[in-house]
Design a protein around this motif. Sequence first.
Motif, PDB file in Angstrom:
ATOM      1  N   LEU A   3       2.918   6.244  -2.622  1.00  0.00           N
ATOM      2  CA  LEU A   3       4.632   6.616  -3.335  1.00  0.00           C
ATOM      3  C   LEU A   3       4.522   6.577  -4.197  1.00  0.00           C
ATOM      4  O   LEU A   3       4.708   7.985  -4.771  1.00  0.00           O
ATOM      5  N   LYS A   5      -4.132   8.669   0.814  1.00  0.00           N
ATOM      6  CA  LYS A   5      -4.081   7.218   1.198  1.00  0.00           C
ATOM      7  C   LYS A   5      -4.882   5.870   0.145  1.00  0.00           C
ATOM      8  O   LYS A   5      -5.157   6.562  -0.770  1.00  0.00           O
ATOM      9  N   GLU A  40       1.129  -1.674   0.438  1.00  0.00           N
ATOM     10  CA  GLU A  40      -0.227   0.062   0.041  1.00  0.00           C
ATOM     11  C   GLU A  40       0.593   1.152  -0.020  1.00  0.00           C
ATOM     12  O   GLU A  40       0.660   2.660  -0.694  1.00  0.00           O
ATOM     13  N   ARG A  41       1.841   1.327   0.806  1.00  0.00           N
ATOM     14  CA  ARG A  41       3.040   2.585   0.838  1.00  0.00           C
ATOM     15  C   ARG A  41       3.685   2.662  -0.779  1.00  0.00           C
ATOM     16  O   ARG A  41       3.626   4.034  -0.774  1.00  0.00           O
TER      17      ARG A  41
END
Length: 75
Positions: free
Chosen positions: A54, A65, A49-50
């Motif tokens: 990014l 998000k 997810e991160r």
Amino acid sequence: MGKLHYAVFEETTDYLTATVEAIAETLANATAEDYDATVFIDGLSRSLERAVGLSLRRSGAHVRKVRGLDEETMP
């Protein structure tokens, strides 16, 4: 009523990169200047997810998000 956006990628097996490109292009073409998108991706693992968020931000998308969905998280 909502809209459906899609992209077709030929001769690639890199699902994640293709998904990020499709989302970034859709947000660039379909949104107003001032937005913060919440992105849900079916089958995306929590560990990615991160990284996807990014990548989307680096492409210029305004993403608040990114969340992955699976059978357990869907109502």
